[in-house]
Enzyme design. Structure first.
Site, PDB file in Angstrom:
ATOM      1  N   ASP A 156      42.218  43.890  39.342  1.00 50.78           N
ATOM      2  CA  ASP A 156      42.179  42.515  38.932  1.00 50.78           C
ATOM      3  C   ASP A 156      40.787  41.962  39.221  1.00 50.78           C
ATOM      4  O   ASP A 156      40.120  41.923  40.127  1.00 50.78           O
ATOM      5  CB  ASP A 156      43.035  41.708  39.562  1.00 50.78           C
ATOM      6  CG  ASP A 156      43.244  40.291  39.187  1.00 50.78           C
ATOM      7  OD1 ASP A 156      42.327  39.904  38.404  1.00 50.78           O
ATOM      8  OD2 ASP A 156      44.115  39.555  39.974  1.00 50.78           O
ATOM      9  N   ASP A 173      42.224  40.309  32.361  1.00 48.88           N
ATOM     10  CA  ASP A 173      41.421  40.925  33.468  1.00 48.88           C
ATOM     11  C   ASP A 173      42.168  41.811  34.383  1.00 48.88           C
ATOM     12  O   ASP A 173      41.732  42.103  35.590  1.00 48.88           O
ATOM     13  CB  ASP A 173      40.654  39.585  34.205  1.00 48.88           C
ATOM     14  CG  ASP A 173      41.621  39.154  35.078  1.00 48.88           C
ATOM     15  OD1 ASP A 173      42.803  39.032  34.967  1.00 48.88           O
ATOM     16  OD2 ASP A 173      41.066  38.581  36.257  1.00 48.88           O
ATOM     17  N   GLU A 174      43.183  42.175  34.150  1.00 51.22           N
ATOM     18  CA  GLU A 174      44.075  42.839  35.147  1.00 51.22           C
ATOM     19  C   GLU A 174      45.004  43.765  34.503  1.00 51.22           C
ATOM     20  O   GLU A 174      45.561  43.715  33.529  1.00 51.22           O
ATOM     21  CB  GLU A 174      45.070  41.627  35.786  1.00 51.22           C
ATOM     22  CG  GLU A 174      46.063  41.600  36.699  1.00 51.22           C
ATOM     23  CD  GLU A 174      46.792  40.513  36.919  1.00 51.22           C
ATOM     24  OE1 GLU A 174      47.761  40.826  37.710  1.00 51.22           O
ATOM     25  OE2 GLU A 174      46.507  39.562  36.448  1.00 51.22           O
TER      26      GLU A 174
HETATM   27  P1  TTP Z   1      43.677  35.493  37.392  1.00 54.44           P
HETATM   28  O1  TTP Z   1      43.353  37.154  37.566  1.00 54.44           O
HETATM   29  O2  TTP Z   1      45.161  35.043  37.757  1.00 54.44           O
HETATM   30  O3  TTP Z   1      42.590  34.725  38.127  1.00 54.44           O
HETATM   31  P2  TTP Z   1      40.901  34.867  38.294  1.00 54.44           P
HETATM   32  O4  TTP Z   1      40.828  36.186  37.851  1.00 54.44           O
HETATM   33  O5  TTP Z   1      40.284  33.631  37.923  1.00 54.44           O
HETATM   34  O6  TTP Z   1      40.553  34.776  39.789  1.00 54.44           O
HETATM   35  P3  TTP Z   1      41.283  35.971  41.155  1.00 54.44           P
HETATM   36  O7  TTP Z   1      41.746  37.015  40.440  1.00 54.44           O
HETATM   37  O8  TTP Z   1      40.051  36.267  41.776  1.00 54.44           O
HETATM   38  O9  TTP Z   1      42.309  35.181  42.025  1.00 54.44           O
HETATM   39  O10 TTP Z   1      43.438  35.140  35.881  1.00 54.44           O
HETATM   40  C1  TTP Z   1      42.460  35.600  35.058  1.00 54.44           C
HETATM   41  C2  TTP Z   1      41.802  34.505  34.025  1.00 54.44           C
HETATM   42  O11 TTP Z   1      43.006  33.837  33.331  1.00 54.44           O
HETATM   43  C3  TTP Z   1      41.249  33.467  34.813  1.00 54.44           C
HETATM   44  O12 TTP Z   1      40.093  33.623  35.087  1.00 54.44           O
HETATM   45  C4  TTP Z   1      41.462  32.210  33.813  1.00 54.44           C
HETATM   46  C5  TTP Z   1      42.815  32.562  33.341  1.00 54.44           C
HETATM   47  N1  TTP Z   1      44.112  31.684  33.829  1.00 54.44           N
HETATM   48  C6  TTP Z   1      44.094  30.611  33.350  1.00 54.44           C
HETATM   49  O13 TTP Z   1      43.743  30.155  32.168  1.00 54.44           O
HETATM   50  N2  TTP Z   1      45.377  29.924  33.668  1.00 54.44           N
HETATM   51  C7  TTP Z   1      45.851  30.239  34.724  1.00 54.44           C
HETATM   52  O14 TTP Z   1      46.934  29.424  35.197  1.00 54.44           O
HETATM   53  C8  TTP Z   1      45.613  31.503  35.353  1.00 54.44           C
HETATM   54  C9  TTP Z   1      46.392  32.067  36.627  1.00 54.44           C
HETATM   55  C10 TTP Z   1      44.666  32.150  34.905  1.00 54.44           C
HETATM   56 MG    MG Z   2      41.521  38.042  38.216  1.00 60.97          MG
END
Ligand code: TTP
Ligand code: MG
Length: 367
Positions: free
Chosen positions: A14, A109-110
């Protein structure tokens, strides 16, 4: 634990603060600063994500941007650049694909990777995760966090354990202690309502959860109860499923207690439509057919659909349609057990443009 759990090697990878890290990468003057990607604080928008500098102020995804600005007045707000994020996502997914065909993306991203065929033991799986992180860094200039374990549930918990830029291994031997110490909020499928319910019973951590029998958990939480019973024991047989061609995309929620209040149902529909919009925007898709799914308290399931040639993507366009469908269905005060929203007959941007007849519409004016 049966032999199958121990014989698999699963990675969950991720990227860290994905949208915000890309903005900081592309604009070096933003590095080290609190950056928030999402709606403007002047409007009614929400935070998509925040850089780790902004998270220190308590800013997080899905928070109203206005609240985020109050918490972190120095924050720099930026609109999302989905095209760039999608391109980076393709680079990252290609790196995963080079190591195994068993890649299951969860969002841009995951992803889960089943690397059982590529390695012989957990330490080797960890080494592979390290390599993949390094490849992501050299290809995209971004950091990722990785979790390594024998099932999906633990791999995901592991990748979350040391963010950002983390690498965490949970071996079958470490799993019981890890799960016993875990707060109930962190268990898969435990929402706020469930957590509050469990807390009332004095259940705070995995160790407390383990004391509840399967029947009890099922009575409390329905089918999630059984899953939770297995997860807290480190049992998760779910395979890593590479995506086939997608036919529809949907979000749904089953309630702990049946809903009878129409306003609350509409509130739920608004949330579901918002989540669905986010996924559609990420994937750059629209759905020609919008479907509302309702399961009544007696388990009877009903779906109702509406189609539009220009398709649906914005929650704002979906919501009135969903509320009308709901009003038509829920004439009386019949209690509702589940609400779901999905779109099908998916159209990519190219497809919409190719058909010609809807090209004049401002389909992607959000970007
Ligand atoms: P995540 O992987 O949940 O978050 P992140 O990568 O920003 O942070 P981290 O993994 O380090 O905790 O989500 C990936 C992307 O998806 C995030 O950059 C933006 C988008 N997203 C939204 O638009 N709304 C949301 O509620 C979430 C959780 C993510
Ligand atoms: Mg992320």
């Amino acid at each position: 634990m049966n032999a199958m759990h121990e014989s698999r090697f699963i990675l969950h990878i991720d990227l860290d603060a994905f949208y915000a890290s890309i903005e900081q990468r592309d604009r070096p003057e933003l590095r080290g600063k609190p950056v928030i990607v999402g709606g403007s604080p002047e409007g009614r928008g929400v935070v998509s994500t925040a850089s780790y500098e902004a998270r220190r102020f308590g800013v997080h995804s899905a928070m109203p941007s206005r609240t985020a600005q109050r918490l972190c007045p120095e924050a720099i707000f930026l609109p999302a650049r989905f095209e760039v994020y999608r391109a980076v996502s393709q680079q990252v997914m290609a790196i995963f694909q080079a190591h195994t065909a068993l890649v299951e993306p969860l969002s841009l991203d995951e992803a889960y990777l089943d690397v059982t065929a590529a390695v012989h033991h957990l330490e080797e799986a960890a080494q592979l995760a390290r390599e993949i992180k390094q490849q992501i860094r050299s290809t995209t200039d971004l950091t990722a966090s990785a979790g390594v374990s024998y099932c999906k549930f633990l791999a995901k918990l592991a990748s979350d354990a040391h963010k950002p830029d983390g690498l965490t291994v949970i071996s079958p031997e470490q799993a019981p202690a890890f799960l016993e110490a875990l707060s109930i909020d962190t268990f898969f499928g435990v929402g706020k309502v469930t957590a509050a319910k469990l807390r009332e019973l004095g259940i705070e951590h995995g160790a407390d959860l383990k004391r509840l029998g399967e029947e009890r958990l099922r009575a409390l939480l329905g089918k999630h109860g059984s899953q939770l019973y297995r997860f807290v024991r480190g049992e998760d047989d779910r395979p890593v499923e590479p995506r086939r061609e997608r036919k529809s995309i949907g979000k749904e929620v089953t309630f702990e207690r049946d809903l009878v209040d129409r306003d609350r149902m509409e509130g739920v529909l608004e949330q579901l439509a918002g989540q669905l919009e986010r996924r559609l925007v990420e994937l750059d898709l629209r759905g020609r057919t919008l479907t509302l799914k309702v399961r009544w308290s007696d388990f009877q399931l009903i779906t109702r659909s509406v189609s539009r040639p220009e398709g649906f993507q914005d929650a704002q366009a979906m919501l009135p349609v969903l509320c009308t469908l709901l009003a038509q269905l829920a004439g009386g005060n019949r209690p509702v057990r589940l609400l779901g929203v999905s779109v099908s007959h998916l159209l990519s941007r190219e497809e919409v443009q190719r058909t010609g007849r809807v090209t004049a519409l401002p389909l992607w004016d959000r970007e």
